[in-house]
Write a protein that holds these residues in place. Sequence first.
Motif, mmCIF file in Angstrom:
data_model
loop_
_atom_site.group_PDB
_atom_site.id
_atom_site.type_symbol
_atom_site.label_atom_id
_atom_site.label_comp_id
_atom_site.label_asym_id
_atom_site.label_seq_id
_atom_site.Cartn_x
_atom_site.Cartn_y
_atom_site.Cartn_z
ATOM 1 N N MET A 167 -14.854 4.171 69.855
ATOM 2 C CA MET A 167 -13.845 4.301 68.806
ATOM 3 C C MET A 167 -14.117 5.496 67.896
ATOM 4 S SD MET A 167 -12.781 0.441 67.647
ATOM 5 C CE MET A 167 -14.417 -0.028 67.087
ATOM 6 N N LEU A 168 -15.373 5.665 67.496
ATOM 7 C CA LEU A 168 -15.706 6.802 66.637
ATOM 8 C C LEU A 168 -15.525 8.121 67.370
ATOM 9 C CD1 LEU A 168 -18.904 5.409 64.853
ATOM 10 C CD2 LEU A 168 -16.608 5.659 63.894
ATOM 11 N N GLY A 169 -15.866 8.139 68.650
ATOM 12 C CA GLY A 169 -15.695 9.357 69.433
ATOM 13 C C GLY A 169 -14.236 9.725 69.616
ATOM 14 N N ARG A 170 -13.379 8.739 69.851
ATOM 15 C CA ARG A 170 -11.945 9.003 70.008
ATOM 16 C C ARG A 170 -11.345 9.585 68.740
ATOM 17 N NH1 ARG A 170 -8.656 5.213 70.343
ATOM 18 N NH2 ARG A 170 -7.077 6.039 71.769
ATOM 19 N N GLN A 171 -11.857 9.178 67.583
ATOM 20 C CA GLN A 171 -11.356 9.668 66.301
ATOM 21 C C GLN A 171 -12.056 10.945 65.845
ATOM 22 O OE1 GLN A 171 -11.782 6.384 63.603
ATOM 23 N NE2 GLN A 171 -10.407 5.056 64.755
ATOM 24 N N GLN A 172 -12.944 11.470 66.716
ATOM 25 C CA GLN A 172 -13.689 12.705 66.408
ATOM 26 C C GLN A 172 -14.542 12.573 65.149
ATOM 27 O OE1 GLN A 172 -13.591 15.370 68.649
ATOM 28 N NE2 GLN A 172 -12.438 13.850 69.837
ATOM 29 N N LYS A 173 -15.035 11.370 64.916
ATOM 30 C CA LYS A 173 -15.923 11.140 63.774
ATOM 31 C C LYS A 173 -17.343 11.554 64.146
ATOM 32 C CE LYS A 173 -12.926 8.779 61.156
ATOM 33 N NZ LYS A 173 -12.527 9.135 59.789
ATOM 34 N N GLU A 174 -18.032 12.151 63.202
ATOM 35 C CA GLU A 174 -19.423 12.528 63.417
ATOM 36 C C GLU A 174 -20.337 11.357 63.079
ATOM 37 O OE1 GLU A 174 -20.528 15.253 64.781
ATOM 38 O OE2 GLU A 174 -18.509 16.072 64.971
ATOM 39 N N ILE A 175 -21.410 11.219 63.832
ATOM 40 C CA ILE A 175 -22.413 10.195 63.543
ATOM 41 C C ILE A 175 -23.774 10.868 63.419
ATOM 42 C CG2 ILE A 175 -21.139 8.394 64.752
ATOM 43 C CD1 ILE A 175 -23.169 8.650 67.030
ATOM 44 N N ARG A 176 -24.683 10.206 62.748
ATOM 45 C CA ARG A 176 -26.031 10.740 62.578
ATOM 46 C C ARG A 176 -26.918 10.188 63.687
ATOM 47 N NH1 ARG A 176 -27.091 11.334 56.126
ATOM 48 N NH2 ARG A 176 -25.001 12.063 55.589
ATOM 49 N N ALA A 177 -26.821 10.851 64.823
ATOM 50 C CA ALA A 177 -27.495 10.344 66.017
ATOM 51 C C ALA A 177 -29.009 10.302 65.834
ATOM 52 C CB ALA A 177 -27.131 11.215 67.221
#
Length: 199
Positions: A167-177
Amino acid sequence: MSVIEFIILAIALSFEALIVMHGCAKQAKVRLTQGLAESFVVALENTIFLLLGIFLGNLLRFTPDVPNTVVDSTSSLLTDTDNLVYLGLMILVAVRLLMRSGKKSRQVQPYDISRFPTALLLGIAVGVNTLIVGLAIGFRVPLVENIWRAAIPMFVIMTLFAFLGVMLGRQQKEIRARRYTLFAVLFLLAFALKGAFWG
């Protein structure tokens, strides 16, 4: 092992699924329903790997499954050996994760998860650490007594984390991997030390 311990373990292992699925979903257009189905598959594969690892660990452990009525120095030494193998395997997984987080950019090579076979193989790749952790746990606890306590939290939590990544990837949201990976390492190390030295 308690259910809480298996939940903590599942969270630690699921961070990697979140990061991988997020990186792939950012690059490949995938429908939400397909992403949910692929999250189920990734979670199912990792659950199978965890149970397989515990089964193999039970076969390879030094302490016999038959309870000893007399605790002697030999049985105590074998138990200590099992705990050391357990600790070593858990640290191995933590080091593997640390080496990945040590890179300047904790970016995952994106794969085209719009194709289901790719997602299937991706679940296997993510499951390598899960298999090693399962092997470590198998040196400490029997599979028969812990099969549901291990399987249910692993499947549910990894499904949620993998789908969150989609879901976050589809919305192009950045995450702190990198931060998530460090959390996973801390959980694994705490889990390993607690299991090896405090039972």
